[in-house]
Design an enzyme around this catalytic site. Structure first.
Site, short mmCIF file in Angstrom:
data_model
loop_
_atom_site.label_atom_id
_atom_site.label_comp_id
_atom_site.label_asym_id
_atom_site.label_seq_id
_atom_site.Cartn_x
_atom_site.Cartn_y
_atom_site.Cartn_z
N SER A 378 -12.93 5.21 -6.96
CA SER A 378 -12.23 5.94 -5.90
C SER A 378 -13.26 6.77 -5.17
O SER A 378 -13.91 7.63 -5.77
CB SER A 378 -11.13 6.84 -6.48
OG SER A 378 -10.63 7.70 -5.46
N ARG A 379 -13.43 6.51 -3.88
CA ARG A 379 -14.45 7.25 -3.14
C ARG A 379 -14.00 8.65 -2.76
O ARG A 379 -14.76 9.42 -2.21
CB ARG A 379 -14.87 6.45 -1.90
CG ARG A 379 -15.50 5.12 -2.28
CD ARG A 379 -16.12 4.36 -1.12
NE ARG A 379 -16.62 3.08 -1.59
CZ ARG A 379 -15.99 1.93 -1.46
NH1 ARG A 379 -14.83 1.90 -0.86
NH2 ARG A 379 -16.51 0.81 -1.92
N VAL A 380 -12.73 8.96 -3.02
CA VAL A 380 -12.26 10.34 -2.86
C VAL A 380 -12.53 11.13 -4.13
O VAL A 380 -12.88 12.31 -4.10
CB VAL A 380 -10.76 10.35 -2.50
CG1 VAL A 380 -10.21 11.77 -2.48
CG2 VAL A 380 -10.54 9.69 -1.14
#
Length: 520
Positions: A378-380
């Site tokens: 998850s790039r968040v």
């Protein structure tokens, strides 16, 4: 003898000014859901056109006709246009009159759609009567710019321990669910929708499930499950089954995005699941080849990347000035034999903010969900986690990735030292703790408490093969004996010192009651 087209052209030329005020054209050729149209020199891309056999009635009367057949202009050419037929293509034939509507393709949106099943044009297909939606939105629109957005920092809990702990999803994020057929991709999305039942009504997102090219029996089963679990009260299903024309399968995801944007712009949160974009890509390829567009890699047209990017870019978390609403996208992509480097998978991976990769080998070994933690991301990240989940899940992903490496190494060695065996046992325990049955999403406070127990050694007293059963008993024990602690975690979104101390006391009592100490 005059040809049919010459006769029709003379009739058009003989119309009175009132009748010819609207620009018209004639179908030159029709087949396979595509119409080649002469005329319409002023037509716009994505404009709706009306196919009409009656030459003398006003446009508004033709539009109000329930049997009206529409088309969508997708090709603008020197000598005419090409349009896809939105409906039964067999009813469109050579020589038919085509009228411009000067309207972009739009669908009804609004609260009236909640709890309903509609097609890609917003028409009800659930047999519950007409939908009294007051608002209409074009299904295609430009995505919000960066100035209108705010950072993604509010979690969208899936109720799946492995996802919420290691691959958190935020409201406004685009998280891809990818894997082979039959690895549980749809299950992850449906469990996420079911889990929103645990959210307070005022913050509960409206969930939109878009079924693209699916069997109607599968969609009906999903709708029945959502209704049985009370999730249809905040859900909308958009369906374009495999039996529907390619044009409707192509349009269905855009319809879902338009419905979600309505709620986002009202300051609410919305979640849209695209199941799946692989089938939309195939439908778009079919249409493009019939429209005589040049094929490219894997016979997909050159703008297939643009197709998915302009759809997924519409997911956003809006700024406070724009109302603060959000639209979260969970696109699903089906791979062939685990090939994530194919054309469509790599396209969508590059557009989204991370991916949950479900692996067939793990699925066949009984791991549910079958998440490969090595390439799932998850790039968040932790920005989309509560303080409670951040506290308990910090090193789980690294621990499981190391365990996978050791597990592969273990196949070639029967003599393991104590430290390696301890690490492998810890990895097995954590894998079992994160294993979860389909259709049983957990509220985040329960997830946090169970993972807290696992990461703080409270399950180490049990043999690795006992962990699954003990984790289930622990959930039952906590819901029965620690309701106040769980409520405090839910309200504060963190595990404060007093909650942690009380939770440790309960966990100590659980271990004393159930554990048979084993040698590590």
């Amino acid at each position: 003898m005059q040809s049919l087209i010459e006769r029709i052209e003379k009739e058009i030329a003989a119309w009175t000014p009132d009748a010819t005020a609207q620009e018209t054209g004639i179908v030159r050729a029709a087949g396979d859901g595509i119409a080649e149209i002469d005329g319409l020199s002023q037509a716009a891309l994505s404009e709706m056109v009306l196919f009409d056999r009656a030459f003398d009635r006003p446009l508004e009367d033709a539009i109000m006709d329930s049997s009206a057949i529409y088309g969508l202009i997708l090709n603008l050419e020197e000598d005419g246009v090409r349009a896809v037929v939105l409906g039964d293509g067999s009813k469109v034939s050579e020589g038919m009159l085509v009228r411009r509507t000067e309207r972009l393709l739009s669908i009804p949106v609004g609260d009236a759609l909640v709890g309903r099943v509609v097609n890609a044009l917003g028409e009800p297909v659930d047999g519950k009567g007409a939908i009294a939606a007051k608002d209409v939105r074009p299904i295609e629109r430009e995505a919000y710019g960066i100035i209108d957005r705010s950072p993604v920092n509010t979690p969208l809990h899936t109720g799946i321990k492995a996802v919420d702990a290691m691959i958190p999803i935020g409201r406004g994020q685009r998280e891809l669910i990818i894997g082979d057929r039959g690895t549980g991709k749809t299950t992850v999305a449906i469990d996420t929708i079911l889990n929103q039942k645990h959210e307070p009504k005022e913050t509960r997102p409206i969930c939109i499930y878009v079924a693209i090219g699916q069997k109607e029996s599968k969609t009906a089963k999903i709708v029945a499950e959502l209704e049985a679990r009370g999730a249809m009260e905040y859900s909308i299903v958009v369906t374009a089954p495999a039996s529907s024309p390619a044009a409707l399968q192509f349009l269905a995801p855009f319809a879902g995005a338009a419905i979600g944007e309505y709620f986002m712009e009202k300051g609410k949160d919305a979640l849209v699941v695209y199941d799946d974009l692989s089938k939309q890509a195939v439908a778009y390829r079919q249409m493009s080849l019939l429209l005589r567009r040049p094929p490219g890699r894997e016979a997909y047209p050159g703008d297939i990347f643009y197709l998915h990017s302009r759809l997924l870019e519409r997911a956003a978390k809006l700024s406070k000035e724009k109302g603060g609403g959000s639209l979260t996208a969970l696109p699903i992509i089906e791979t062939q034999e685990g090939d994530v480097s194919a054309y469509i998978p790599t396209n969508v991976i590059s557009i989204t903010d991370g991916q949950i990769y479900l692996e067939a080998g793990l699925f066949n070994n009984g791991q549910r969900p079958a998440i490969n933690v090595g390439i799932s991301v998850s790039r968040v990240g932790s920005s989309a986690q509560t303080k409670a989940m951040k506290k308990v899940s910090g090193k789980i992903k690294l621990q499981l990735a190391q365990f996978r490496e050791l597990e592969a190494f273990m196949q070639f060695s029967s003599d393991l030292d104590a430290d390696t065996k301890r690490q492998i046992d810890a990895g097995r325990r954590m894998t079992d703790v994160l294993t979860q049955k389909n259709g049983v999403p957990l509220p985040f406070e329960m997830e946090a408490a169970v993972i807290f127990a696992a990461t703080n050694g409270y399950l180490d007293s049990f043999a690795p093969e006992e962990t699954s059963a003990m984790a289930k008993k622990l959930e039952e024990y906590l819901s029965r004996e620690a309701g106040g602690i769980l409520m405090a975690i839910k309200e504060s979104k963190e595990i404060r010192e007093e909650s942690e101390n009380a939770l440790r006391e309960k966990l100590d009592a659980f271990v004393e009651r159930h554990a048979t100490p084993t040698q590590n």
